[in-house]
Design a protein around this motif. Sequence first.
Motif, PDB file in Angstrom:
ATOM      1  N   GLU A 177       0.831  -1.203   0.000  1.00 34.26           N
ATOM      2  CA  GLU A 177       0.000   0.000   0.000  1.00 34.26           C
ATOM      3  C   GLU A 177       0.869   1.258   0.000  1.00 34.26           C
ATOM      4  O   GLU A 177       0.578   2.223  -0.702  1.00 34.26           O
ATOM      5  N   THR A 215     -11.075   0.670   4.654  1.00 32.52           N
ATOM      6  CA  THR A 215      -9.757   0.815   4.046  1.00 32.52           C
ATOM      7  C   THR A 215      -9.724   1.997   3.086  1.00 32.52           C
ATOM      8  O   THR A 215      -8.794   2.805   3.114  1.00 32.52           O
ATOM      9  N   ARG A 233      -7.569   5.391   3.521  1.00 31.62           N
ATOM     10  CA  ARG A 233      -6.650   5.790   2.461  1.00 31.62           C
ATOM     11  C   ARG A 233      -6.900   7.241   2.077  1.00 31.62           C
ATOM     12  O   ARG A 233      -5.966   8.003   1.870  1.00 31.62           O
ATOM     13  N   HIS A 240      -3.462   4.676   7.999  1.00 35.41           N
ATOM     14  CA  HIS A 240      -3.311   3.246   7.658  1.00 35.41           C
ATOM     15  C   HIS A 240      -3.786   2.432   8.845  1.00 35.41           C
ATOM     16  O   HIS A 240      -3.603   2.794   9.980  1.00 35.41           O
TER      17      HIS A 240
END
Length: 123
Positions: free
Chosen positions: A52, A113, A117, A122
């Motif tokens: 990520e 998530t 983001r 995170h």
Amino acid sequence: MTDGDPRPLTLGELIRTQREMAAMPMRRLAEMVGISNPYLSQIERNLREPSERVLEAIAENLKLSADVLAESTRTSDPEGQPEVIAAIRRDPDLTRAQRAALEEMYETFKDVTVSNRRRGTHG
């Protein structure tokens, strides 16, 4: 990908295309992202999936949304639904209620998530 090919770009193809449109050498993007040139090459050829952090750094340096790149990494079945959902729906050992619960959990995890983001956190 040709004009007649309805297949969407893979993550690697999208990164390579955007890098080439920015007229940025692979070595330069790798340096800006903080990864090796061979690793970026593997990402562009879909041999490795970036973390990520790496995905966000690539997006930032290509002036793209990390969400756009992340969305391209989700695999879908031919009907366009995420492969995870398709697998849940195909599993003969789950009851209807279990399938619904798993689908709901998957969507919730995915939404959290994406939200994190966007906020730059995170989890």
